[in-house]
Design a protein around this motif. Sequence first.
Motif, PDB file in Angstrom:
ATOM      1  N   GLN A 111       3.865  11.641  -5.260  1.00 48.04           N
ATOM      2  CA  GLN A 111       4.090  11.175  -6.649  1.00 48.04           C
ATOM      3  C   GLN A 111       2.770  10.823  -7.362  1.00 48.04           C
ATOM      4  N   ASN A 112       2.662  11.228  -8.436  1.00 49.82           N
ATOM      5  CA  ASN A 112       1.387  11.004  -9.394  1.00 49.82           C
ATOM      6  C   ASN A 112       1.716  10.011 -10.483  1.00 49.82           C
ATOM      7  N   ARG A 113       0.648   9.268 -11.000  1.00 53.34           N
ATOM      8  CA  ARG A 113       0.948   8.792 -12.178  1.00 53.34           C
ATOM      9  C   ARG A 113       1.225   9.770 -13.387  1.00 53.34           C
ATOM     10  N   LYS A 114       1.950   9.039 -14.384  1.00 50.87           N
ATOM     11  CA  LYS A 114       2.322   9.846 -15.506  1.00 50.87           C
ATOM     12  C   LYS A 114       1.196  10.611 -16.215  1.00 50.87           C
ATOM     13  N   ARG A 115       1.312  12.060 -16.369  1.00 50.49           N
ATOM     14  CA  ARG A 115       0.467  12.920 -16.888  1.00 50.49           C
ATOM     15  C   ARG A 115      -1.059  12.803 -16.454  1.00 50.49           C
ATOM     16  N   SER A 116      -0.932  12.754 -15.026  1.00 48.59           N
ATOM     17  CA  SER A 116      -2.302  12.957 -14.609  1.00 48.59           C
ATOM     18  C   SER A 116      -2.084  13.428 -13.006  1.00 48.59           C
ATOM     19  N   THR A 117      -3.163  13.508 -12.349  1.00 45.92           N
ATOM     20  CA  THR A 117      -3.239  13.830 -10.824  1.00 45.92           C
ATOM     21  C   THR A 117      -3.572  12.739  -9.950  1.00 45.92           C
ATOM     22  N   THR A 118      -3.647  11.533 -10.637  1.00 42.78           N
ATOM     23  CA  THR A 118      -3.775  10.430  -9.556  1.00 42.78           C
ATOM     24  C   THR A 118      -2.741  10.159  -8.804  1.00 42.78           C
ATOM     25  N   PRO A 119      -2.865   9.797  -7.741  1.00 42.57           N
ATOM     26  CA  PRO A 119      -1.810   9.471  -6.799  1.00 42.57           C
ATOM     27  C   PRO A 119      -0.891   8.300  -6.962  1.00 42.57           C
ATOM     28  N   TYR A 120       0.297   8.210  -7.163  1.00 40.42           N
ATOM     29  CA  TYR A 120       0.917   6.905  -7.694  1.00 40.42           C
ATOM     30  C   TYR A 120       0.597   5.696  -6.891  1.00 40.42           C
ATOM     31  N   ILE A 121       0.361   5.938  -5.703  1.00 37.04           N
ATOM     32  CA  ILE A 121      -0.105   4.606  -4.661  1.00 37.04           C
ATOM     33  C   ILE A 121      -1.237   3.868  -5.333  1.00 37.04           C
ATOM     34  N   TYR A 122      -2.072   4.707  -5.975  1.00 33.19           N
ATOM     35  CA  TYR A 122      -3.356   3.841  -6.746  1.00 33.19           C
ATOM     36  C   TYR A 122      -2.554   2.540  -7.659  1.00 33.19           C
ATOM     37  N   HIS A 123      -1.536   2.589  -8.225  1.00 30.47           N
ATOM     38  CA  HIS A 123      -1.004   1.662  -8.986  1.00 30.47           C
ATOM     39  C   HIS A 123      -0.485   0.433  -8.161  1.00 30.47           C
ATOM     40  N   PRO A 124       0.275   0.486  -7.154  1.00 27.48           N
ATOM     41  CA  PRO A 124       0.628  -0.749  -6.403  1.00 27.48           C
ATOM     42  C   PRO A 124      -0.590  -1.147  -5.765  1.00 27.48           C
ATOM     43  N   LEU A 125      -1.428  -0.465  -5.012  1.00 28.00           N
ATOM     44  CA  LEU A 125      -2.662  -0.935  -4.237  1.00 28.00           C
ATOM     45  C   LEU A 125      -3.522  -1.731  -5.409  1.00 28.00           C
ATOM     46  N   ASN A 126      -3.470  -1.178  -6.776  1.00 27.03           N
ATOM     47  CA  ASN A 126      -4.503  -1.688  -7.665  1.00 27.03           C
ATOM     48  C   ASN A 126      -3.805  -3.222  -7.700  1.00 27.03           C
ATOM     49  N   LEU A 127      -2.516  -3.483  -7.895  1.00 27.65           N
ATOM     50  CA  LEU A 127      -1.779  -4.708  -8.178  1.00 27.65           C
ATOM     51  C   LEU A 127      -2.283  -5.684  -7.066  1.00 27.65           C
ATOM     52  N   ALA A 128      -2.031  -5.167  -5.899  1.00 27.95           N
ATOM     53  CA  ALA A 128      -2.520  -5.798  -4.595  1.00 27.95           C
ATOM     54  C   ALA A 128      -4.047  -6.362  -4.596  1.00 27.95           C
ATOM     55  N   CYS A 129      -4.794  -5.617  -5.042  1.00 27.03           N
ATOM     56  CA  CYS A 129      -6.142  -6.003  -5.308  1.00 27.03           C
ATOM     57  C   CYS A 129      -6.215  -6.867  -6.389  1.00 27.03           C
ATOM     58  N   HIS A 130      -5.681  -6.812  -7.611  1.00 30.84           N
ATOM     59  CA  HIS A 130      -5.754  -7.705  -8.612  1.00 30.84           C
ATOM     60  C   HIS A 130      -5.349  -9.092  -8.042  1.00 30.84           C
ATOM     61  N   ALA A 131      -4.310  -9.375  -7.206  1.00 30.24           N
ATOM     62  CA  ALA A 131      -3.865 -10.582  -6.939  1.00 30.24           C
ATOM     63  C   ALA A 131      -4.994 -10.995  -5.955  1.00 30.24           C
ATOM     64  N   LEU A 132      -5.181 -10.442  -4.714  1.00 32.55           N
ATOM     65  CA  LEU A 132      -6.363 -10.962  -3.821  1.00 32.55           C
ATOM     66  C   LEU A 132      -7.635 -11.215  -4.775  1.00 32.55           C
ATOM     67  N   SER A 133      -7.930 -10.530  -5.818  1.00 25.08           N
ATOM     68  CA  SER A 133      -9.209 -10.723  -6.449  1.00 25.08           C
ATOM     69  C   SER A 133      -9.087 -12.166  -7.116  1.00 25.08           C
ATOM     70  N   MET A 134      -7.833 -12.629  -7.468  1.00 25.83           N
ATOM     71  CA  MET A 134      -7.617 -13.918  -8.272  1.00 25.83           C
ATOM     72  C   MET A 134      -7.543 -15.007  -6.988  1.00 25.83           C
ATOM     73  N   ASP A 135      -7.804 -14.671  -5.590  1.00 28.36           N
ATOM     74  CA  ASP A 135      -7.373 -15.365  -4.688  1.00 28.36           C
ATOM     75  C   ASP A 135      -6.158 -16.016  -4.145  1.00 28.36           C
ATOM     76  N   ILE A 136      -5.250 -15.008  -4.312  1.00 31.82           N
ATOM     77  CA  ILE A 136      -3.713 -15.289  -4.353  1.00 31.82           C
ATOM     78  C   ILE A 136      -3.485 -14.389  -3.006  1.00 31.82           C
ATOM     79  N   HIS A 137      -3.348 -15.367  -2.144  1.00 36.29           N
ATOM     80  CA  HIS A 137      -3.316 -14.926  -0.788  1.00 36.29           C
ATOM     81  C   HIS A 137      -1.793 -14.991  -0.002  1.00 36.29           C
ATOM     82  N   GLU A 138      -0.832 -15.138  -0.886  1.00 36.24           N
ATOM     83  CA  GLU A 138       0.596 -15.555  -0.499  1.00 36.24           C
ATOM     84  C   GLU A 138       1.005 -14.128   0.055  1.00 36.24           C
ATOM     85  N   ASP A 139       1.549 -14.149   1.222  1.00 35.11           N
ATOM     86  CA  ASP A 139       1.968 -12.591   1.756  1.00 35.11           C
ATOM     87  C   ASP A 139       2.936 -12.095   1.096  1.00 35.11           C
ATOM     88  N   GLU A 140       4.149 -12.868   0.591  1.00 41.46           N
ATOM     89  CA  GLU A 140       5.191 -12.172  -0.073  1.00 41.46           C
ATOM     90  C   GLU A 140       4.775 -11.566  -1.399  1.00 41.46           C
TER      91      GLU A 140
END
Length: 271
Positions: A111-140
């Motif tokens: 799967q790719n992001r809309k109108r691009s060749t960027t793999p879709y997994i980039y999006h959920p991984l970005n969210l996970a990194c965003h949370a970690l960068s804000m020092d949110i370390h809750e597993d769930e």
Amino acid sequence: MSIGSNIKAFREERKLTQEQVAEALGISFQAVSSWERDEYNPDTDKLIRLAEVLGVSVSALVEEKQKFFKTKETIYDWEHMKTYVKTTARNLKLPNTLKAVDFAVKAHEGQNRKRSTTPYIYHPLNLACHALSMDIHEDEIIAACLLHDVVEDCKIGVNDLPVNEETKELVRLLTCEKTNDENRHEIISRYYKEIMTNPKAALIKCMDRCNNLTTMSWGLSRERIYRMIKETDEFYPGLLQVIKDTTEYNNAAWLLKYQIESMLDIYKRLL
């Protein structure tokens, strides 16, 4: 630069052929070729539609002196982000996150992001990194960031997710049923109302909107951009208030409010 030169430059930048643009507009490729040669200009209706197809503003097409900047669809490599999330999950002992990473990568494979060749997994991984960068370390929370689109986009049931019940509930809350023009507002209103009952779901949804706002300039049509701006204006103040009212997420609430409202203001001014 002329209108024709601008059309050609934007078309080539998006790696579209004259035939593809013509098909999207319902015209002949000769017409597109004539525009690009400045033999004549598209009429107003075609110009508006052309701007949508190319993902730019009408003013960008008609400006005589077009300034071009090098743009990026991604900032970080998704495999590097995956390694970072997995390493952090091991160090912090986040079992649900560790299971969710590989599951999400496999679920979104191809799967790719809309109108691009960027793999879709980039999006959920970005969210996970965003949370970690804000020092949110809750597993769930980190696990649900990774899995938040799996049920909606990959035809996988909530009960099939390899995580605990709290994470499954977050993913369920973040999964929106399909809509059409007639029922969209009713369904979307109910969707956000339910998310507001859970501060963790509200937090993830705001991070999701931050990432979607950063990519909508090239991933969405002009009509969809307007719709996303209106939806964000209507529902996200409530989500942000839920986050702000949760003591442990006060810092995240401030950052997310700043990010969302800053991006909205930029889009509104440009549009």
